[in-house]
Design a protein around this motif. Structure first.
Motif, short mmCIF file in Angstrom:
data_model
loop_
_atom_site.label_atom_id
_atom_site.label_comp_id
_atom_site.label_asym_id
_atom_site.label_seq_id
_atom_site.Cartn_x
_atom_site.Cartn_y
_atom_site.Cartn_z
N LEU A 75 -53.21 -3.59 -34.37
CA LEU A 75 -52.29 -3.00 -33.41
C LEU A 75 -51.41 -1.95 -34.08
N TYR A 76 -51.24 -0.80 -33.44
CA TYR A 76 -50.43 0.26 -34.04
C TYR A 76 -48.95 0.04 -33.82
N ARG A 77 -48.59 -0.76 -32.83
CA ARG A 77 -47.17 -1.04 -32.59
C ARG A 77 -46.67 -2.06 -33.61
N GLY A 78 -45.37 -2.00 -33.86
CA GLY A 78 -44.77 -2.93 -34.79
C GLY A 78 -44.91 -2.46 -36.22
N GLU A 79 -44.27 -3.18 -37.11
CA GLU A 79 -44.32 -2.87 -38.54
C GLU A 79 -45.26 -3.88 -39.18
N LEU A 144 -65.10 -3.95 -32.10
CA LEU A 144 -65.11 -2.56 -31.65
C LEU A 144 -64.21 -2.41 -30.43
N GLU A 145 -64.35 -3.30 -29.48
CA GLU A 145 -63.55 -3.22 -28.25
C GLU A 145 -62.06 -3.31 -28.56
N VAL A 146 -61.68 -4.25 -29.42
CA VAL A 146 -60.26 -4.46 -29.71
C VAL A 146 -59.69 -3.30 -30.52
N ASN A 147 -60.42 -2.84 -31.52
CA ASN A 147 -59.93 -1.73 -32.34
C ASN A 147 -59.66 -0.49 -31.48
N LYS A 148 -60.55 -0.19 -30.55
CA LYS A 148 -60.38 0.98 -29.70
C LYS A 148 -59.21 0.82 -28.74
N ALA A 149 -59.02 -0.41 -28.23
CA ALA A 149 -57.97 -0.65 -27.24
C ALA A 149 -56.59 -0.79 -27.88
N ALA A 150 -56.53 -1.36 -29.07
CA ALA A 150 -55.23 -1.68 -29.67
C ALA A 150 -54.60 -0.52 -30.42
N ASN A 151 -55.39 0.49 -30.74
CA ASN A 151 -54.87 1.57 -31.57
C ASN A 151 -55.43 2.91 -31.09
N GLN A 190 -66.93 1.03 -41.57
CA GLN A 190 -65.53 0.81 -41.91
C GLN A 190 -64.78 -0.04 -40.89
N LEU A 191 -65.45 -0.43 -39.82
CA LEU A 191 -64.81 -1.18 -38.74
C LEU A 191 -64.23 -2.51 -39.25
N THR A 192 -62.96 -2.77 -38.97
CA THR A 192 -62.33 -4.05 -39.31
C THR A 192 -62.88 -5.12 -38.38
#
Length: 617
Positions: A75-79, A144-151, A190-192
């Motif tokens: 997720l890009y939000r938060g620290e 893949l789905e989560v990485n694209k949606a979360a960031n 490189q996908l997490t």
């Protein structure tokens, strides 16, 4: 942005599959390289920069600045807490000695067709999450789905990936909406990878987990470490997983040797450095030239307890710069940006603040063959630029871009006179001591948003020169959490940032300079560029057919970016300056792209026993 996050951001690489690797689409490749053939053949035992006999044990303590409020790895939000990459893994593992090269990790190998319209990864049967459950194709598809949606940044990075599906026994295929993008197979490597069963399950309180929200619940991973203890605002520690499934893989042999890794958080770097000097931290990467020259005459250094080392790094140097936010109206005229650049005196700063340790960065791909040559464009580069000739600054074809030079006070005065002329042409004149827009009557005011107090002494002389032009400049110093939030929503006038590049740029260029990224919160288009010609040049890079085409297209982009004067270039050092307490061993040959302290060094018990206790230092 915290120090470690900057370092991890700088590690992001673009990729380009070479013709030799693409020759046989039916081959399941153990490695993917964008610069010729991989160094290590199938069946290699370990990387040259790793000691396969390195002992396991001990602790490594590092500092980070600020704090964290999330253990969500995507997720890009938060620290985000430092070190989460120790818990999670990707399909392929990047070599830290070869540019743009990766080897199988969760995936044993990768297959792709000649037109690069898809890529298929064969997962290792032995891959396991820390709870013992196998890593499956469902996990990869879900990731893949989560990485694209979360960031949003990852959404752009994986923009051309239409879907992923299981296509065989422990086999997953990613399909693309385009052909000829040689980078995409390695991007997918490189996908997490996230555990679907964990993130779709419930936490200890019975609440459903949500990857779209921040969390402080220690997550389930598959990597060499798991979270041992997390104390927001204070520290986070990771413990080595003794039965880590991948410990004997060739990509891991001799690596991840510490029993525990801990990041302690500090509010500023001065306090953190004092803690290092007192023996409360083990490793320090020095980012201040002044400190490197003046702050290491303390007893532990004189007694040989603390070692200093300059490690040569063989990679493309990042464009570190003062970055203009074009979303602010005062910066939208190129002549204004050029005038403000003329007011920065690098030579004075290098002499008086940096002890002559730096070189001026003059390219977005400094120190590589990708940098625009110091002559006018020719050949394929000229052909590419000619396709956008009416949409780029005319100087691209007539002059070689150079940073202003201030070897004397006369040079500075001359550059400031040029700046006054440019500002006047752009409709700004000094009235009553203030630089004023002749049409709107607005005064030129600029705020430098900083997260590190070390930069205040660098910005202050710059502000004095800007004041000579009538510009009212101020500094706002904020903590890392507020800084990250403001960067995510582009709430700043000028910041200090760094655009890290690889030797094979590709899809990440859309995130840096693409029109679509300009309005996406959390993107790296910090400048706010919306330029169809630059979009076209980025596509030329992404769809380059071979290395020569890639080099020509990247040089063209570099030249156009420079002439747009989007940033005030700063400086770079060809070495990484590190200091550490002398209780660690390191390989005879360090990796070429990073010192590798966490990855390939080890704790030496005999050396540690020679050091006095911190209370006796």
């Amino acid at each position: 942005m915290t120090l470690l996050r900057v370092a991890f951001a700088a590690a992001l690489t673009g990729l380009f599959l070479g013709p030799a690797a693409a020759a046989n689409a039916a081959t399941c490749h153990h490695a993917l390289s964008l610069i010729g053939e991989p160094k290590y053949p199938a069946g290699f035992t370990h990387f040259d920069y790793a000691n396969p006999d390195a002992p396991k044990g001990g602790m490594a303590r590092l500092a980070d600045i600020g704090g964290f409020d999330s253990l969500n790895p995507v997720l890009y939000r938060g620290e985000q807490a430092s070190g989460l990459g120790l818990v999670y893994e990707s399909l392929m593992s990047d070599s830290i000695d070869e540019p743009s090269t990766s080897y199988g990790l969760i995936a044993e190998c990768a297959t792709y067709p000649d037109d690069y319209s898809s890529v298929t990864f064969k997962l290792r049967d032995e891959g396991r999450w820390h709870d013992g459950k196998p890593i499956t194709t469902d996990d990869v598809i879900y990731s893949l789905e989560v990485n694209k949606a979360a960031n949003p940044r990852m959404g752009l990075y994986y923009k051309n990936v239409t879907r992923a599906e299981a296509t065989g026994d422990n086999e997953v295929t990613f399909y693309f909406d385009t052909k000829g993008n040689r980078e995409l197979p390695m991007i997918m490597g490189q996908l997490t990878i996230l555990p679907k069963h964990y993130w779709t399950g419930k936490d200890a309180s019975g609440a459903a987990r949500d990857p779209m929200k921040t969390t402080l619940e220690p997550p389930l991973g598959s990597g060499p470490y798991r979270i041992k203890n997390a104390k927001p605002g204070r520290s986070i520690s990771y413990e080595r997983v003794p039965d880590y499934w991948g410990k004997d893989l060739s990509v891991n042999k001799g690596q991840w040797n510490y029993d525990e890794i801990r990041f302690d958080y500090y509010r500023d770097e001065t306090v953190a450095f004092e803690s290092f000097k007192a023996g409360n931290l083990d490793y320090w990467q020095e980012t201040s030239a002044k400190n490197w020259a003046t702050s290491y005459d303390f007893p532990a250094v004189r007694n040989g307890y603390v070692k200093r080392q300059e490690v040569e790094i063989k990679r493309t140097q990042p464009m570190q710069a003062f970055v203009f936010n074009l979303r602010r109206p005062q910066f939208q005229d190129r002549r204004v940006r050029q005038a403000l650049s003329l007011a920065f005196d690098f030579e004075w700063a290098n002499k008086n603040l940096f002890y002559g340790q730096y070189e001026r960065v003059g390219s977005y791909f400094e120190g590589s063959e990708l940098a625009a040559p110091k002559d006018l464009p020719t050949g394929r580069e000229l052909e590419i630029l000619s396709e956008v000739k009416d949409q780029v600054p005319p100087e691209v074809f007539t002059e070689v871009h150079q940073n202003p030079v201030n070897d004397s006070q006369d040079d500075m005065r001359s550059n400031l006179r040029k700046a006054v002329t440019l500002l006047k042409e752009a409709g700004w004149e000094v009235k009553g001591g203030a630089l004023t827009n002749v049409k709107t009557g607005q005064h030129m005011r600029i705020e430098f948003l900083l997260v590190s107090p070390l930069f205040e002494r660098i910005v202050q002389p710059y502000l004095r020169n800007l004041e000579r032009l009538g510009v009212k400049g101020t500094i706002r110093l904020v903590d890392s959490a507020q800084y990250t939030r403001r960067l995510n929503v582009f709430d700043y006038d000028i910041i200090v940032s760094s655009f890290a590049q690889s030797d094979s740029p590709g899809n990440e260029q859309r995130d840096f300079w693409g029109t679509e990224a300009a309005d996406h919160e959390g993107s790296m288009n910090l400048i706010g560029i919306k330029d169809p010609a630059i979009d076209k040049l980025v596509d030329q890079i992404i769809f380059a057919k071979d290395r020569d085409e890639l080099v020509a297209a990247t040089r063209a982009l570099d030249r156009v970016l420079l002439w747009h004067e989007f940033v005030v270039p700063q400086w770079y050092s060809p070495t990484v300056r590190i200091a550490y307490w002398d209780r660690y061993g390191q390989p005879k040959t360090l990796p070429g792209l990073t010192p590798g302290f966490l990855q390939v060094w080890w704790y030496d018990q005999k050396m540690a026993e020679r050091l006095p206790a911190p209370s006796k230092l």
